[in-house]
Motif scaffolding. Sequence first.
Motif, PDB file in Angstrom:
ATOM      1  N   LEU A   1      -8.304  -9.369 -11.805  1.00  0.00           N
ATOM      2  CA  LEU A   1      -8.062  -8.253 -10.921  1.00  0.00           C
ATOM      3  C   LEU A   1      -6.283  -8.201 -11.165  1.00  0.00           C
ATOM      4  O   LEU A   1      -5.719  -9.212 -11.320  1.00  0.00           O
ATOM      5  N   THR A   2      -5.657  -7.117 -10.941  1.00  0.00           N
ATOM      6  CA  THR A   2      -4.327  -6.890 -10.685  1.00  0.00           C
ATOM      7  C   THR A   2      -4.184  -6.489  -9.312  1.00  0.00           C
ATOM      8  O   THR A   2      -4.491  -5.539  -8.969  1.00  0.00           O
ATOM      9  N   GLU A   3      -3.275  -7.097  -8.661  1.00  0.00           N
ATOM     10  CA  GLU A   3      -2.758  -6.943  -7.350  1.00  0.00           C
ATOM     11  C   GLU A   3      -1.136  -6.658  -7.134  1.00  0.00           C
ATOM     12  O   GLU A   3      -0.560  -7.373  -7.899  1.00  0.00           O
ATOM     13  N   CYS A   4      -0.889  -5.510  -6.707  1.00  0.00           N
ATOM     14  CA  CYS A   4       0.588  -5.266  -6.012  1.00  0.00           C
ATOM     15  C   CYS A   4       0.621  -5.087  -4.704  1.00  0.00           C
ATOM     16  O   CYS A   4       0.044  -4.475  -4.089  1.00  0.00           O
ATOM     17  N   GLU A   5       1.941  -5.835  -4.243  1.00  0.00           N
ATOM     18  CA  GLU A   5       2.344  -5.629  -2.878  1.00  0.00           C
ATOM     19  C   GLU A   5       3.606  -5.166  -2.963  1.00  0.00           C
ATOM     20  O   GLU A   5       4.202  -6.169  -3.640  1.00  0.00           O
ATOM     21  N   THR A   6       3.969  -4.049  -2.524  1.00  0.00           N
ATOM     22  CA  THR A   6       5.368  -3.598  -2.204  1.00  0.00           C
ATOM     23  C   THR A   6       6.032  -3.815  -1.093  1.00  0.00           C
ATOM     24  O   THR A   6       5.266  -3.698   0.051  1.00  0.00           O
ATOM     25  N   VAL A   7       7.278  -3.962  -1.011  1.00  0.00           N
ATOM     26  CA  VAL A   7       7.821  -4.139   0.040  1.00  0.00           C
ATOM     27  C   VAL A   7       8.952  -3.030   0.223  1.00  0.00           C
ATOM     28  O   VAL A   7       9.739  -2.433  -0.526  1.00  0.00           O
ATOM     29  N   ASN A   8       8.750  -2.137   1.423  1.00  0.00           N
ATOM     30  CA  ASN A   8       9.409  -0.668   1.803  1.00  0.00           C
ATOM     31  C   ASN A   8      10.128  -0.865   2.752  1.00  0.00           C
ATOM     32  O   ASN A   8      10.007  -1.228   3.697  1.00  0.00           O
TER      33      ASN A   8
ATOM     34  N   THR B   1       7.823  -2.487   5.507  1.00  0.00           N
ATOM     35  CA  THR B   1       6.362  -1.953   5.595  1.00  0.00           C
ATOM     36  C   THR B   1       5.776  -2.190   4.196  1.00  0.00           C
ATOM     37  O   THR B   1       6.435  -2.824   3.327  1.00  0.00           O
ATOM     38  N   ARG B   2       4.534  -2.066   4.360  1.00  0.00           N
ATOM     39  CA  ARG B   2       3.647  -2.505   3.025  1.00  0.00           C
ATOM     40  C   ARG B   2       3.141  -1.433   2.458  1.00  0.00           C
ATOM     41  O   ARG B   2       2.765  -0.427   3.137  1.00  0.00           O
ATOM     42  N   GLY B   3       3.051  -1.582   0.963  1.00  0.00           N
ATOM     43  CA  GLY B   3       2.234  -0.783   0.381  1.00  0.00           C
ATOM     44  C   GLY B   3       1.347  -1.705  -0.629  1.00  0.00           C
ATOM     45  O   GLY B   3       1.766  -2.776  -0.956  1.00  0.00           O
TER      46      GLY B   3
ATOM     47  N   ARG C   1       1.752   3.477   0.279  1.00  0.00           N
ATOM     48  CA  ARG C   1       2.730   3.540   1.389  1.00  0.00           C
ATOM     49  C   ARG C   1       3.112   5.117   1.824  1.00  0.00           C
ATOM     50  O   ARG C   1       3.168   5.344   2.810  1.00  0.00           O
ATOM     51  N   ALA C   2       3.092   6.056   0.784  1.00  0.00           N
ATOM     52  CA  ALA C   2       3.303   7.301   1.119  1.00  0.00           C
ATOM     53  C   ALA C   2       2.265   7.980   2.228  1.00  0.00           C
ATOM     54  O   ALA C   2       2.605   8.749   2.998  1.00  0.00           O
ATOM     55  N   LEU C   3       1.190   7.377   1.897  1.00  0.00           N
ATOM     56  CA  LEU C   3      -0.049   8.248   2.810  1.00  0.00           C
ATOM     57  C   LEU C   3      -0.152   7.554   4.147  1.00  0.00           C
ATOM     58  O   LEU C   3      -0.589   8.140   4.712  1.00  0.00           O
ATOM     59  N   ARG C   4       0.584   6.491   4.474  1.00  0.00           N
ATOM     60  CA  ARG C   4       0.748   5.983   5.668  1.00  0.00           C
ATOM     61  C   ARG C   4       1.579   6.445   6.818  1.00  0.00           C
ATOM     62  O   ARG C   4       1.976   6.024   7.865  1.00  0.00           O
TER      63      ARG C   4
END
Length: 363
Positions: A250-257, A270-272, A292-295
Amino acid sequence: MYVAVKGGERAIDAAHAWLAEERRGDPAVPHLSVPQIREQMALAVDRVMAEGSLYDPDLAALAIKQARGDLIEAVFLIRAYRTTLPRFASSRPMDTSAMAVDRRVSATFKDLPGGQVLGPTFDYTHRLLDFALLAETGVPPAPTAPAPAEAMPHVTGLLDRDNLIEPEPRCDDAPGDLTRSPLELPADRALRLQSLARGDEGFVLSLAYSTQRGYGRTHAFVGELRIGRVAVEVELPELGFAVEIGEVELTECETVNQFKGSRTEPPQFTRGYGLVMGQSERKAISMSLVDRALRWQELGEDFTGAPAQDQEFVLSHCDNVQATGFLEHIKLPHYVDFQSELELVRRLRAEATAASCPKEAAE
């Protein structure tokens, strides 16, 4: 007038035979085997598995070979095959914090528990053609022993510990399954993430890029990007406990916004989130930005009209198999439809001519 097409079956059979010849190429060149594709074109295989919603490297490699390298056609083949398979169980949620990591980087913290692992990446290579590959021999290199696994907690836990990032959004309801039920709008986050995970990488990448250029409310840092293998467990009612049946990459990415806060929430990050089968970090990062944009609505933000904020636009157009089917159907026979359009245009032109030049029309 509609005229029946004759000889179509023979023409189609001939086209299939010609396609098989083109797929094979020059017979003097050794054929490309499925194991070769699986091992040496791993990123293409991973993309086909992710967008085809079926984790099987051998079948994905076979689909790539059959499709002559057309990855969207290969995805179509995999999805069609998946519909023939029985569903005998559902796995438990996978624990990515227990991932056997091959690559793990963070753009937010330099020093991390467990360290940063560059892993196999193009990030630090020069984009120059390596002509030495033309002279490559068939002798495989000696395998390297894997490094011992070390505990690597998620980076966002460091921010969560000080309440600097929003709590992880949770939902106790069983998530829907896009492979068994059609998408319905509005979709919850679980369905949105499923749709993005199997969406076309180029489309999701373009949407993510648009958010970075200002078409959305996303200014993100990669909190963590990790690639590795995670165990898959299934609950067996006969035993009363979960059993590990294998592992997937798996490839997992967590962004900090950034987030300015609201009347009810203090300023915090916030999270993406993005999670993709196989090694596909470009797709995982893109997913997290679009997620994140959809949230925007649940975070109490304004809708700016950006395409990446519009879930109907995003989710209805990200599926490359659906898009390909609708796009390519226009090259199939539409003789009757076109004849009716042609007759309509001729009549309208005649009426327009008569209206502008009544004397000439009368003559």
